[in-house]
Design an enzyme around this catalytic site. Structure first.
Site, PDB file in Angstrom:
ATOM      1  N   SER A 111       2.677  -2.135  10.381  1.00  0.00           N
ATOM      2  CA  SER A 111       4.110  -2.307  10.633  1.00  0.00           C
ATOM      3  C   SER A 111       4.611  -3.724  10.333  1.00  0.00           C
ATOM      4  O   SER A 111       5.516  -4.221  11.000  1.00  0.00           O
ATOM      5  CB  SER A 111       4.471  -1.898  12.066  1.00  0.00           C
ATOM      6  OG  SER A 111       4.127  -0.533  12.293  1.00  0.00           O
TER       7      SER A 111
ATOM      8  N   ASN B 255       0.872  -1.171   0.000  1.00  0.00           N
ATOM      9  CA  ASN B 255       0.000   0.000   0.000  1.00  0.00           C
ATOM     10  C   ASN B 255       0.911   1.223   0.000  1.00  0.00           C
ATOM     11  O   ASN B 255       1.473   1.577   1.031  1.00  0.00           O
ATOM     12  CB  ASN B 255      -0.904  -0.022   1.243  1.00  0.00           C
ATOM     13  CG  ASN B 255      -1.723   1.248   1.372  1.00  0.00           C
ATOM     14  OD1 ASN B 255      -1.795   2.050   0.432  1.00  0.00           O
ATOM     15  ND2 ASN B 255      -2.352   1.428   2.528  1.00  0.00           N
ATOM     16  N   TRP B 256       1.032   1.839  -1.168  1.00  0.00           N
ATOM     17  CA  TRP B 256       1.957   2.972  -1.278  1.00  0.00           C
ATOM     18  C   TRP B 256       1.396   4.247  -0.672  1.00  0.00           C
ATOM     19  O   TRP B 256       2.112   5.231  -0.539  1.00  0.00           O
ATOM     20  CB  TRP B 256       2.328   3.193  -2.755  1.00  0.00           C
ATOM     21  CG  TRP B 256       3.371   2.242  -3.257  1.00  0.00           C
ATOM     22  CD1 TRP B 256       3.968   1.223  -2.556  1.00  0.00           C
ATOM     23  CD2 TRP B 256       3.954   2.226  -4.566  1.00  0.00           C
ATOM     24  NE1 TRP B 256       4.887   0.573  -3.352  1.00  0.00           N
ATOM     25  CE2 TRP B 256       4.898   1.168  -4.589  1.00  0.00           C
ATOM     26  CE3 TRP B 256       3.772   2.977  -5.719  1.00  0.00           C
ATOM     27  CZ2 TRP B 256       5.656   0.856  -5.721  1.00  0.00           C
ATOM     28  CZ3 TRP B 256       4.525   2.679  -6.853  1.00  0.00           C
ATOM     29  CH2 TRP B 256       5.469   1.626  -6.855  1.00  0.00           C
ATOM     30  N   LYS B 257       0.112   4.260  -0.345  1.00  0.00           N
ATOM     31  CA  LYS B 257      -0.507   5.485   0.190  1.00  0.00           C
ATOM     32  C   LYS B 257      -0.200   6.653  -0.752  1.00  0.00           C
ATOM     33  O   LYS B 257      -0.218   6.464  -1.953  1.00  0.00           O
ATOM     34  CB  LYS B 257      -0.037   5.735   1.635  1.00  0.00           C
ATOM     35  CG  LYS B 257      -0.173   4.470   2.489  1.00  0.00           C
ATOM     36  CD  LYS B 257      -0.031   4.709   3.960  1.00  0.00           C
ATOM     37  CE  LYS B 257      -0.214   3.388   4.690  1.00  0.00           C
ATOM     38  NZ  LYS B 257      -0.266   3.514   6.121  1.00  0.00           N
TER      39      LYS B 257
ATOM     40  N   GLU C 246      -7.134   4.914   7.300  1.00  0.00           N
ATOM     41  CA  GLU C 246      -6.867   6.338   7.036  1.00  0.00           C
ATOM     42  C   GLU C 246      -8.041   6.982   6.311  1.00  0.00           C
ATOM     43  O   GLU C 246      -8.318   8.170   6.494  1.00  0.00           O
ATOM     44  CB  GLU C 246      -5.558   6.487   6.246  1.00  0.00           C
ATOM     45  CG  GLU C 246      -4.348   6.265   7.159  1.00  0.00           C
ATOM     46  CD  GLU C 246      -3.141   5.646   6.479  1.00  0.00           C
ATOM     47  OE1 GLU C 246      -3.035   5.716   5.240  1.00  0.00           O
ATOM     48  OE2 GLU C 246      -2.293   5.081   7.202  1.00  0.00           O
TER      49      GLU C 246
ATOM     50  N   GLY D  59       1.951   2.222  10.723  1.00  0.00           N
ATOM     51  CA  GLY D  59       2.927   3.303  10.623  1.00  0.00           C
ATOM     52  C   GLY D  59       3.626   3.632  11.935  1.00  0.00           C
ATOM     53  O   GLY D  59       4.312   4.646  12.039  1.00  0.00           O
TER      54      GLY D  59
ATOM     55  N   GLU E 151      -6.141  -4.683  10.066  1.00  0.00           N
ATOM     56  CA  GLU E 151      -5.104  -3.697  10.341  1.00  0.00           C
ATOM     57  C   GLU E 151      -5.432  -2.939  11.624  1.00  0.00           C
ATOM     58  O   GLU E 151      -6.175  -1.964  11.596  1.00  0.00           O
ATOM     59  CB  GLU E 151      -5.018  -2.694   9.180  1.00  0.00           C
ATOM     60  CG  GLU E 151      -4.643  -3.317   7.854  1.00  0.00           C
ATOM     61  CD  GLU E 151      -3.997  -2.294   6.943  1.00  0.00           C
ATOM     62  OE1 GLU E 151      -2.866  -2.547   6.502  1.00  0.00           O
ATOM     63  OE2 GLU E 151      -4.585  -1.238   6.697  1.00  0.00           O
TER      64      GLU E 151
ATOM     65  N   GLY F 174       2.467  -1.060   4.280  1.00  0.00           N
ATOM     66  CA  GLY F 174       2.673   0.338   3.917  1.00  0.00           C
ATOM     67  C   GLY F 174       4.156   0.637   3.768  1.00  0.00           C
ATOM     68  O   GLY F 174       4.752   0.401   2.717  1.00  0.00           O
ATOM     69  N   GLY F 175       4.756   1.133   4.839  1.00  0.00           N
ATOM     70  CA  GLY F 175       6.149   1.598   4.815  1.00  0.00           C
ATOM     71  C   GLY F 175       7.131   0.660   4.118  1.00  0.00           C
ATOM     72  O   GLY F 175       7.895   1.082   3.240  1.00  0.00           O
TER      73      GLY F 175
ATOM     74  N   HIS G 136      -9.860   1.595   4.136  1.00  0.00           N
ATOM     75  CA  HIS G 136      -8.607   1.667   4.899  1.00  0.00           C
ATOM     76  C   HIS G 136      -8.810   2.610   6.094  1.00  0.00           C
ATOM     77  O   HIS G 136      -9.540   3.591   5.995  1.00  0.00           O
ATOM     78  CB  HIS G 136      -7.477   2.171   3.991  1.00  0.00           C
ATOM     79  CG  HIS G 136      -6.140   2.110   4.656  1.00  0.00           C
ATOM     80  ND1 HIS G 136      -5.718   3.070   5.547  1.00  0.00           N
ATOM     81  CD2 HIS G 136      -5.163   1.186   4.593  1.00  0.00           C
ATOM     82  CE1 HIS G 136      -4.512   2.741   5.997  1.00  0.00           C
ATOM     83  NE2 HIS G 136      -4.158   1.602   5.438  1.00  0.00           N
TER      84      HIS G 136
HETATM   85  P1  PGA Z   1       2.364   0.244   7.614  1.00  0.00           P
HETATM   86  O1  PGA Z   1       0.946   0.538   6.888  1.00  0.00           O
HETATM   87  O2  PGA Z   1       2.855  -1.070   7.058  1.00  0.00           O
HETATM   88  O3  PGA Z   1       3.246   1.407   7.202  1.00  0.00           O
HETATM   89  O4  PGA Z   1       2.113   0.189   9.064  1.00  0.00           O
HETATM   90  C1  PGA Z   1       0.035  -0.491   6.641  1.00  0.00           C
HETATM   91  C2  PGA Z   1      -1.205   0.056   6.001  1.00  0.00           C
HETATM   92  O5  PGA Z   1      -1.652   1.153   6.382  1.00  0.00           O
HETATM   93  O6  PGA Z   1      -1.785  -0.574   5.099  1.00  0.00           O
END
Ligand code: PGA
Length: 256
Positions: free
Chosen positions: A217, A10-12, A102, A177, A171, A238-239, A100
């Site tokens: 994470s 997930n590149w956001k 966010e 994050g 999640e 994500g990261g 998601h």
């Molecule tokens: P993260 O993000 O791996 O940076 O914690 C995961 C996500 O929001 O899908």
């Protein structure tokens, strides 16, 4: 068990067109034999709208998939700033994240919009990756099961009477994050709850086939222990998905 494993990046709101050639060539080199890994696990990247087409070129060449991060449930209309599933399909994009945390936290998405979006995906033959998970405050007062159950009911309602696959990403918001991943045991426990809710709604076989990803994470250091759990079928990352070498390590850990 027929279910497929999946590693989803997930590149956001990250990366740009100019970074794609380097990113994908490093990723593919680090995978060793990507085709061999893809026999064991699916790979996709959920990227910003403006990168969908550019990423799709690499994906088609190498046999992985590109997904969106969001889409509207209506087919068209006066929804300034929104993208429809038809727009995605025109680019050959056949999957999207839905709900998601966010989106829920910053853009007002609710169980109701998640239900509408999952239903719209299924009627349009787009694979939804529906995200659920509790906040830190909810976990601290032992509300994890209640919150995840409520969020899952919206997804289940949307799936009733509809053909097509759904993927669930668990999640926990407190792990996203933050560098503070859920332990494999904590994640597996919630995945088991999700699978049992699916079983109640759709039966044994459907529950067995349900791909459930962990997100929050997830990285190369904790991937092996997460993926060793019976109910964890991959990760939404994500990261660490922004780093091709680390992400390739995660794919190698999953595709065994
Ligand atoms: P993260 O993000 O791996 O940076 O914690 C995961 C996500 O929001 O899908």
């Amino acid at each position: 068990m027929g279910r497929r494993k999946l590693l989803a990046g997930n590149w956001k709101m990250n990366k740009s067109l100019s970074e794609l050639p380097d990113f994908f060539s490093t990723l593919i080199k680090e995978c060793g034999s990507l085709p061999q890994l893809l026999e064991k696990a699916d790979l996709f990247f959920s990227v910003p709208f403006t990168l969908l087409d550019g990423c799709q070129r690499f994906a088609k060449m190498h046999g992985f998939q590109i997904a969106a991060q969001n889409a509207h449930w209506e087919a068209s209309g006066a929804f300034t700033g929104e993208i429809s599933l038809g727009h995605l399909k025109e680019l050959g994009i056949l999957s999207t994240l839905v709900g998601h945390s966010e989106r829920r936290q910053y853009f007002g998405e609710t169980d109701d919009t998640v239900e509408k979006k999952v239903r719209a995906c299924l009627t349009s033959n787009v694979l939804p990756v529906a995200c659920v998970g509790e906040s830190r405050a909810e976990r601290e007062v032992n509300q994890t099961e209640a919150v995840v159950t409520r969020q899952m009911q919206a997804v289940i309602k949307a799936k009733i009477g509809q053909q097509g696959r759904v993927i669930i990403a668990y999640e926990p918001v407190w792990a996203i994050g933050t560098g503070l991943s859920a332990t494999a045991e904590q994640a597996d426990e919630v995945h088991q709850l999700i699978r049992s809710l699916w079983e109640k709604a759709f039966g044994n076989m459907a529950a067995d086939d349900l791909t459930i990803l962990y997100g929050g994470s997830a990285n190369a250091a904790n991937a092996k222990s997460l993926f060793s759990k019976k109910n964890i079928d991959g990760a939404l990352v994500g990261g660490a998905s922004l780093k091709p070498i680390e992400f390739a390590q995660m794919l190698r850990a999953l595709a065994v």
